[in-house]
Motif scaffolding. Structure first.
Motif, mmCIF file in Angstrom:
data_model
loop_
_atom_site.group_PDB
_atom_site.id
_atom_site.type_symbol
_atom_site.label_atom_id
_atom_site.label_comp_id
_atom_site.label_asym_id
_atom_site.label_seq_id
_atom_site.Cartn_x
_atom_site.Cartn_y
_atom_site.Cartn_z
ATOM 1 N N ILE A 174 -6.852 -39.858 23.976
ATOM 2 C CA ILE A 174 -5.658 -40.611 23.582
ATOM 3 C C ILE A 174 -4.393 -39.758 23.658
ATOM 4 O O ILE A 174 -3.380 -40.212 24.215
ATOM 5 C CB ILE A 174 -5.847 -41.227 22.181
ATOM 6 C CG1 ILE A 174 -6.932 -42.317 22.241
ATOM 7 C CG2 ILE A 174 -4.531 -41.808 21.658
ATOM 8 C CD1 ILE A 174 -7.225 -42.984 20.916
ATOM 9 N N PRO A 175 -4.370 -38.524 23.124
ATOM 10 C CA PRO A 175 -3.152 -37.713 23.268
ATOM 11 C C PRO A 175 -2.767 -37.451 24.726
ATOM 12 O O PRO A 175 -1.578 -37.401 25.054
ATOM 13 C CB PRO A 175 -3.510 -36.402 22.548
ATOM 14 C CG PRO A 175 -4.559 -36.797 21.560
ATOM 15 C CD PRO A 175 -5.365 -37.854 22.249
ATOM 16 N N TYR A 176 -3.756 -37.286 25.591
ATOM 17 C CA TYR A 176 -3.477 -36.964 26.993
ATOM 18 C C TYR A 176 -2.819 -38.136 27.722
ATOM 19 O O TYR A 176 -1.968 -37.938 28.603
ATOM 20 C CB TYR A 176 -4.767 -36.567 27.707
ATOM 21 C CG TYR A 176 -4.549 -35.764 28.963
ATOM 22 C CD1 TYR A 176 -4.512 -34.368 28.927
ATOM 23 C CD2 TYR A 176 -4.359 -36.390 30.193
ATOM 24 C CE1 TYR A 176 -4.295 -33.621 30.076
ATOM 25 C CE2 TYR A 176 -4.148 -35.660 31.354
ATOM 26 C CZ TYR A 176 -4.112 -34.276 31.284
ATOM 27 O OH TYR A 176 -3.890 -33.536 32.432
ATOM 28 N N THR A 179 1.517 -41.298 26.744
ATOM 29 C CA THR A 179 2.712 -41.824 27.404
ATOM 30 C C THR A 179 2.388 -43.099 28.175
ATOM 31 O O THR A 179 3.129 -44.079 28.118
ATOM 32 C CB THR A 179 3.312 -40.775 28.357
ATOM 33 O OG1 THR A 179 3.641 -39.596 27.617
ATOM 34 C CG2 THR A 179 4.565 -41.316 29.023
ATOM 35 N N THR A 180 1.281 -43.071 28.899
ATOM 36 C CA THR A 180 0.866 -44.262 29.642
ATOM 37 C C THR A 180 0.568 -45.416 28.703
ATOM 38 O O THR A 180 0.949 -46.567 28.971
ATOM 39 C CB THR A 180 -0.387 -43.959 30.494
ATOM 40 O OG1 THR A 180 -0.084 -42.913 31.413
ATOM 41 C CG2 THR A 180 -0.840 -45.191 31.254
ATOM 42 N N LEU A 181 -0.109 -45.140 27.595
ATOM 43 C CA LEU A 181 -0.417 -46.188 26.615
ATOM 44 C C LEU A 181 0.863 -46.801 26.059
ATOM 45 O O LEU A 181 0.970 -48.027 25.927
ATOM 46 C CB LEU A 181 -1.265 -45.620 25.479
ATOM 47 C CG LEU A 181 -2.667 -45.131 25.836
ATOM 48 C CD1 LEU A 181 -3.356 -44.578 24.596
ATOM 49 C CD2 LEU A 181 -3.501 -46.246 26.445
ATOM 50 N N ALA A 182 1.840 -45.946 25.735
ATOM 51 C CA ALA A 182 3.093 -46.432 25.159
ATOM 52 C C ALA A 182 3.843 -47.327 26.142
ATOM 53 O O ALA A 182 4.302 -48.421 25.785
ATOM 54 C CB ALA A 182 3.971 -45.245 24.755
ATOM 55 N N LEU A 183 3.962 -46.890 27.387
ATOM 56 C CA LEU A 183 4.673 -47.679 28.393
ATOM 57 C C LEU A 183 3.921 -48.960 28.732
ATOM 58 O O LEU A 183 4.532 -50.006 28.967
ATOM 59 C CB LEU A 183 4.891 -46.838 29.649
ATOM 60 C CG LEU A 183 5.872 -45.675 29.513
ATOM 61 C CD1 LEU A 183 5.926 -44.873 30.799
ATOM 62 C CD2 LEU A 183 7.258 -46.170 29.138
ATOM 63 N N THR A 184 2.602 -48.893 28.734
ATOM 64 C CA THR A 184 1.798 -50.076 29.022
ATOM 65 C C THR A 184 1.980 -51.130 27.942
ATOM 66 O O THR A 184 2.142 -52.318 28.242
ATOM 67 C CB THR A 184 0.305 -49.696 29.135
ATOM 68 O OG1 THR A 184 0.144 -48.712 30.155
ATOM 69 C CG2 THR A 184 -0.529 -50.911 29.489
ATOM 70 N N VAL A 185 1.964 -50.702 26.680
ATOM 71 C CA VAL A 185 2.182 -51.643 25.577
ATOM 72 C C VAL A 185 3.578 -52.248 25.664
ATOM 73 O O VAL A 185 3.759 -53.457 25.476
ATOM 74 C CB VAL A 185 1.979 -50.941 24.219
ATOM 75 C CG1 VAL A 185 2.431 -51.836 23.072
ATOM 76 C CG2 VAL A 185 0.519 -50.559 24.031
ATOM 77 N N LEU A 186 4.578 -51.416 25.951
ATOM 78 C CA LEU A 186 5.948 -51.922 26.068
ATOM 79 C C LEU A 186 6.061 -52.971 27.168
ATOM 80 O O LEU A 186 6.620 -54.053 26.953
ATOM 81 C CB LEU A 186 6.899 -50.755 26.362
ATOM 82 C CG LEU A 186 8.356 -51.139 26.661
ATOM 83 C CD1 LEU A 186 8.984 -51.851 25.479
ATOM 84 C CD2 LEU A 186 9.169 -49.905 27.038
#
Length: 259
Positions: A174-176, A179-186
């Motif tokens: 998850i830490p790695y 950024t992708t997770l955050a942008l994907t959710v947005l």
């Protein structure tokens, strides 16, 4: 158009009305319900989509037989239009011949068919189920792509140190890919907020505005010929998304700085 009296019923008068269209939208008795529906639509869709999509991505990252076939099957819904999915689920949730009621009756969970799309208490649940099924694919695709970038050396080192799978997930994976997770959710929040296709295909916003969100309400207003008020609703949607995006990105930036 949002600042003019733009109505198909009288195109000879398109005079400037300032914020009158916006005030009319805010004063509409349905406005509060539509906003509440929009928030419910976004939150109740995004959470299960993210959780299920993340689980599928972790599963597809492993090497196993026929993995390519499973990937094709899971990614298939993304190739279908949202409106068509809405129509398909409208048939599935039909109270007379829908497969949902048929399956529930066969397993003994219900005795009589449920009017899913005609009942104000169940209509929103039905359209959210359809949207979750459709949106899981997006998260699975994006997260799987991000997972491919995580070095295997990190997992091997963690395994040698005695770390379990749960610890590897929360302290490495998850830490790695945060950024992708955050942008994907947005991106997905913005998409769902502006995604009237499934609702329009299943219920058209009914019954009694119970499944209307801001964008389907805007379409309904346009169909009544009131382009000025519909344009005002559209600008309200843009303003809400701009504010949300700004706060979301600032929040993620602060977390990154603290980290």
């Amino acid at each position: 158009m949002a600042f003019r009296n733009w109505n198909l019923a009288n195109l000879t008068d398109t005079s400037w009305v300032g914020f009158a269209n916006f005030l009319a939208v805010f004063a509409d008795p349905a406005f509060g319900k539509v906003v509440a529906n929009t928030v419910l639509w976004v939150v109740a869709s995004i959470v299960p989509q993210f959780v299920i999509g993340f689980g599928i991505a972790l599963w597809l990252r492993r090497k196993f037989r026929f993995r390519g076939l499973y990937q094709a099957m899971i990614f298939f819904p993304w190739a279908i239009s949202g409106f068509l999915i809405g129509i398909l689920f409208r048939w599935m949730f039909n109270s007379e011949f829908g497969v949902i009621n048929d399956l529930l009756q066969k397993v003994g969970l219900i005795d009589t068919p449920i009017p899913w799309l005609a009942d104000p208490n169940t209509a929103m649940f039905a359209v959210i189920v359809a949207n979750v099924w459709y949106g899981v694919t997006f998260f699975a695709i994006m997260i799987l792509a991000a997972l491919q970038s995580v070095p295997e050396d990190l997992f091997e080192a963690a395994a040698l140190d005695g770390a379990g799978k749960a610890r590897m997930l929360f302290q490495i994976t998850i830490p790695y890919i945060r950024t992708t997770l955050a942008l994907t959710v947005l991106l997905r929040v913005i998409w769902i907020f502006n995604f009237p296709d499934i609702i329009y295909g299943m219920t058209g916003g009914g019954p009694a505005n119970q499944t209307h969100i801001l964008t389907t309400w805007m379409i309904a207003t346009t169909q009544r010929g009131d382009y000025g008020r519909a344009s005002a609703i559209g600008l309200i949607v843009v303003a809400i998304l701009l504010v949300f995006t700004a706060f979301y990105l600032l929040s993620m930036r602060e977390k990154k700085v603290k980290a």
